[in-house]
Design an enzyme around this catalytic site. Structure first.
Site, PDB file in Angstrom:
ATOM      1  N   ASP A   1       7.948   3.050   4.288  1.00  5.78           N
ATOM      2  CA  ASP A   1       8.566   2.880   2.965  1.00  5.78           C
ATOM      3  C   ASP A   1      10.088   2.814   3.158  1.00  5.78           C
ATOM      4  O   ASP A   1      10.674   3.721   3.727  1.00  5.78           O
ATOM      5  CB  ASP A   1       8.181   4.074   2.078  1.00  5.78           C
ATOM      6  CG  ASP A   1       8.672   3.920   0.648  1.00  5.78           C
ATOM      7  OD1 ASP A   1       8.003   4.421  -0.252  1.00  5.78           O
ATOM      8  OD2 ASP A   1       9.743   3.307   0.433  1.00  5.78           O
TER       9      ASP A   1
ATOM     10  N   ASP B   1       8.417  -2.864  -0.687  1.00  7.29           N
ATOM     11  CA  ASP B   1       9.059  -2.137   0.423  1.00  7.29           C
ATOM     12  C   ASP B   1       8.137  -1.129   1.102  1.00  7.29           C
ATOM     13  O   ASP B   1       8.602  -0.284   1.852  1.00  7.29           O
ATOM     14  CB  ASP B   1      10.325  -1.417  -0.086  1.00  7.29           C
ATOM     15  CG  ASP B   1      10.025  -0.106  -0.785  1.00  7.29           C
ATOM     16  OD1 ASP B   1       8.979  -0.010  -1.453  1.00  7.29           O
ATOM     17  OD2 ASP B   1      10.835   0.825  -0.649  1.00  7.29           O
ATOM     18  N   GLU B   2       6.843  -1.235   0.838  1.00  5.01           N
ATOM     19  CA  GLU B   2       5.949  -0.157   1.269  1.00  5.01           C
ATOM     20  C   GLU B   2       4.632  -0.736   1.781  1.00  5.01           C
ATOM     21  O   GLU B   2       4.071  -1.628   1.141  1.00  5.01           O
ATOM     22  CB  GLU B   2       5.687   0.693   0.034  1.00  5.01           C
ATOM     23  CG  GLU B   2       5.099   2.026   0.284  1.00  5.01           C
ATOM     24  CD  GLU B   2       4.789   2.717  -1.053  1.00  5.01           C
ATOM     25  OE1 GLU B   2       3.921   3.583  -1.040  1.00  5.01           O
ATOM     26  OE2 GLU B   2       5.376   2.370  -2.079  1.00  5.01           O
TER      27      GLU B   2
HETATM   28  P1  TTP Z   1      10.565   2.935  -4.149  1.00  6.81           P
HETATM   29  O1  TTP Z   1      10.098   2.834  -2.726  1.00  6.81           O
HETATM   30  O2  TTP Z   1       9.780   3.781  -5.087  1.00  6.81           O
HETATM   31  O3  TTP Z   1      12.050   3.505  -4.180  1.00  6.81           O
HETATM   32  P2  TTP Z   1      13.250   3.225  -3.214  1.00  6.81           P
HETATM   33  O4  TTP Z   1      12.865   2.406  -2.021  1.00  6.81           O
HETATM   34  O5  TTP Z   1      14.382   2.633  -4.004  1.00  6.81           O
HETATM   35  O6  TTP Z   1      13.711   4.670  -2.798  1.00  6.81           O
HETATM   36  P3  TTP Z   1      12.982   5.673  -1.773  1.00  6.81           P
HETATM   37  O7  TTP Z   1      13.971   5.893  -0.680  1.00  6.81           O
HETATM   38  O8  TTP Z   1      12.720   6.894  -2.572  1.00  6.81           O
HETATM   39  O9  TTP Z   1      11.731   4.994  -1.289  1.00  6.81           O
HETATM   40  O10 TTP Z   1      10.670   1.503  -4.796  1.00  6.81           O
HETATM   41  C1  TTP Z   1      11.045   0.348  -4.044  1.00  6.81           C
HETATM   42  C2  TTP Z   1      11.878  -0.580  -4.909  1.00  6.81           C
HETATM   43  O11 TTP Z   1      11.172  -0.939  -6.086  1.00  6.81           O
HETATM   44  C3  TTP Z   1      13.173   0.023  -5.376  1.00  6.81           C
HETATM   45  O12 TTP Z   1      14.233  -0.123  -4.418  1.00  6.81           O
HETATM   46  C4  TTP Z   1      13.451  -0.711  -6.647  1.00  6.81           C
HETATM   47  C5  TTP Z   1      12.079  -1.070  -7.175  1.00  6.81           C
HETATM   48  N1  TTP Z   1      11.715  -0.178  -8.294  1.00  6.81           N
HETATM   49  C6  TTP Z   1      11.976  -0.595  -9.604  1.00  6.81           C
HETATM   50  O13 TTP Z   1      12.451  -1.704  -9.813  1.00  6.81           O
HETATM   51  N2  TTP Z   1      11.673   0.265 -10.632  1.00  6.81           N
HETATM   52  C7  TTP Z   1      11.144   1.520 -10.424  1.00  6.81           C
HETATM   53  O14 TTP Z   1      10.904   2.280 -11.386  1.00  6.81           O
HETATM   54  C8  TTP Z   1      10.881   1.928  -9.067  1.00  6.81           C
HETATM   55  C9  TTP Z   1      10.302   3.307  -8.783  1.00  6.81           C
HETATM   56  C10 TTP Z   1      11.182   1.059  -8.049  1.00  6.81           C
HETATM   57 MG    MG Z   2      11.160   2.904  -0.919  1.00  2.56          MG
END
Ligand code: TTP
Ligand code: MG
Length: 355
Positions: free
Chosen positions: A8, A103-104
């Protein structure tokens, strides 16, 4: 033995923006909508998180928490490219990849010959390569249990790697809060707390029969996870089942005419996102009203036509609006794919624009 890695990216959208504008690295930044236009935060860097800024928060609220927060508009095309590049790297290690969002992803490396078949070394190598080649950081978790790999990738975020070696699952689980288990949201957590359960260890003490008696099927799953016997397989290909677009408006739409006027633009955005081989099983609409309640309506598309119609969207939208007749702040339209025509693609976490 099953070997699963979960990867992730750290603050994904913000990480890509910081990579492209390194001068921003030491400042709190976010990616999201305009605070003056009811925008919301997609994500923010870890610096901004120290101020309490979070995904899905109103941008205006984020600005109040952190007045010098820089909010950049999302550039989905750019994030999609990085997402595909990440996937290209994953596929050098295994063909068994289950993307969960841009991203995961889960990777099943049970049969991989890379790095002598070591999940730890593969995860390390993937993390280094993504940093070197794509300029962003990802966190990773590895375990023989799928759900533990996901919990592990979050364990030392950002830029962390957590491995739960075979045999270490039970000690790790014993001290784990049930809130970390997939499917255990705040409501379930409260119910469990009411039965005196906060740790997986408590679940084991209560026992399977009692968990099933009190909580049904989810109780059984929680028990299996707590005991480390819920393996789960990586689903190799994720077929996209529906596509939708939505818009939040600066000013609420207060009449059927206003709504009618906005619909064509929404439908053309939807068309732009659909694959060429079109065959759909249903079309649906969504309205969010000024009191924040929401109404969705869906209609099936006949097997002979297989295509949605603009009139169909209008009919559904007006019917949805008439359910409350309140001003509308958001409209959305979408289609569900016929099962034979689902197309493999990453599910997009964000496809809402302001207009
Ligand atoms: P996530 O992997 O949930 O968050 P992240 O990568 O920004 O942070 P983390 O380090 O905690 O993993 O989500 C991936 C992307 O999806 C994030 O960069 C932006 C998008 N996203 C949205 O557009 N709206 C949302 O509510 C969430 C949770 C994510
Ligand atoms: Mg993320």
């Amino acid at each position: 033995m099953q070997k699963i890695i979960h990867i992730d990216a750290d603050c994904f959208f913000a990480a890509v923006e910081m990579r492209d504008r390194p001068a921003l690295k030491n400042n709190p930044i976010a990616v999201g909508g305009d605070p003056g236009r009811r925008g919301v935060i997609c994500t923010c860097n870890y610096h901004a998180r120290r101020y309490g800024v979070k995904s899905a928060m109103a941008s205006a609220h984020a600005k109040r928490l952190c007045p010098h927060l820089l909010i950049l508009p999302p550039d989905m095309a750019k994030y999609r490219v990085v997402s595909e590049q990440m996937r290209d790297i994953f596929s050098e290690y295994t063909p068994v990849i289950e993307p969960l969002s841009l991203d995961e992803a889960f990777l099943d490396v049970s049969n991989s010959d890379c790095a002598a078949g070591s999940a730890t070394l593969i995860a390390q190598e993937i993390r280094q390569r993504i940093e070197r080649e794509l300029g962003i950081n990802v966190s990773a978790g590895a375990s023989q249990l799928k759900f533990l790999a996901k919990i592990a990738s979050d364990w030392q975020k950002p830029n962390g790697l957590t491995v739960i070696p075979p045999g270490e699952e039970q000690p790790f689980l014993r001290r784990l809060s049930v809130s970390k288990l997939p499917g255990v949201g705040p409501v379930m957590q409260n119910k469990l707390a009411g039965a005196g359960i906060t740790l997986c260890e408590d679940v084991l003490n209560i026992g399977l029969n009692s968990m099933v008696f009190r909580f049904g099927a989810i109780g059984e799953r929680i028990f299996k996870m707590s005991k480390g016997i819920e393996f789960g397989a990586v689903a190799k290909h994720s077929a996209k089942k529906s596509v939708s677009v939505e818009s939040t408006f600066d000013h609420d739409l207060s009449s059927a005419d206003d709504i009618k006027q906005r619909l064509p633009q929404l439908i053309s955005r939807l068309r732009a996102r659909l694959p060429d081989s079109r065959s759909f099983s249903s079309q649906f609409v969504k309205i969010k009203f000024s009191n924040f309640t929401q109404k969705t309506m869906e209609s099936r598309i006949g097997a002979s036509s297989k295509h949605f119609s603009d009139e169909g969207f209008l009919r559904l939208m007006l019917a949805a609006w008439h359910s409350q007749k309140l001003p509308a702040r958001l409209l959305g339209v979408g289609v569900k794919m016929s099962s034979a025509h689902q197309f493999g693609q990453l599910e997009l976490p964000f496809d809402s624009v302001k207009s």
